[in-house]
Write a protein that holds these residues in place. Sequence first.
Motif, PDB file in Angstrom:
ATOM      1  N   VAL A   3      45.377 -15.208 -53.673  1.00 46.73           N
ATOM      2  CA  VAL A   3      45.291 -16.075 -52.668  1.00 46.73           C
ATOM      3  C   VAL A   3      45.810 -15.135 -51.241  1.00 46.73           C
ATOM      4  N   VAL A   4      44.854 -15.183 -50.423  1.00 51.01           N
ATOM      5  CA  VAL A   4      44.669 -14.506 -49.233  1.00 51.01           C
ATOM      6  C   VAL A   4      45.231 -15.684 -48.044  1.00 51.01           C
ATOM      7  N   LEU A   5      46.470 -15.385 -47.413  1.00 54.76           N
ATOM      8  CA  LEU A   5      47.008 -15.934 -46.400  1.00 54.76           C
ATOM      9  C   LEU A   5      46.624 -15.235 -45.032  1.00 54.76           C
ATOM     10  N   LEU A   6      45.497 -15.959 -44.186  1.00 57.52           N
ATOM     11  CA  LEU A   6      45.518 -15.367 -42.926  1.00 57.52           C
ATOM     12  C   LEU A   6      46.335 -16.075 -41.868  1.00 57.52           C
ATOM     13  N   GLU A   7      46.804 -15.110 -41.198  1.00 62.15           N
ATOM     14  CA  GLU A   7      47.814 -15.798 -39.881  1.00 62.15           C
ATOM     15  C   GLU A   7      47.255 -15.051 -38.658  1.00 62.15           C
ATOM     16  N   TYR A   8      46.722 -16.303 -37.811  1.00 54.51           N
ATOM     17  CA  TYR A   8      46.074 -15.893 -36.571  1.00 54.51           C
ATOM     18  C   TYR A   8      47.073 -15.174 -35.701  1.00 54.51           C
ATOM     19  N   THR A   9      46.641 -13.843 -34.993  1.00 53.94           N
ATOM     20  CA  THR A   9      47.556 -13.087 -34.002  1.00 53.94           C
ATOM     21  C   THR A   9      47.051 -13.242 -32.711  1.00 53.94           C
ATOM     22  N   ALA A  10      46.066 -13.982 -32.347  1.00 52.06           N
ATOM     23  CA  ALA A  10      45.477 -14.151 -31.096  1.00 52.06           C
ATOM     24  C   ALA A  10      45.417 -15.566 -30.953  1.00 52.06           C
TER      25      ALA A  10
END
Length: 99
Positions: A3-10
């Motif tokens: 499971v890959v969790l992406l968190e926006y940094t922009a």
Amino acid sequence: MYVVLLEYTAPLDEVDYTLPDHVEWLKKQYEAGYFLASGRQVPRVGGVIIARPMVRGKLDALLATDPFAIRKLAKYQVVEFQATRTAPELARVNEAVMG
């Protein structure tokens, strides 16, 4: 599996500008058979990808080619797990990899 969790940094306007390239990248990963599911988090702070079992280094290399990663718009948390129980559709995926 992963499971890959992406968190926006922009800001979302920057994410949205790159979204078509990210969607095209996702399409290629599905066509190659690497990803099983993906979508936005709710609320929209990032995304989620469920990836097939593979060598972790290969997954890391794939994620590095994501336009979000290239443009430093997201950070990634990868959780590896071994599915011990699945729906019949996913059981076939696991058998193909483990078989």
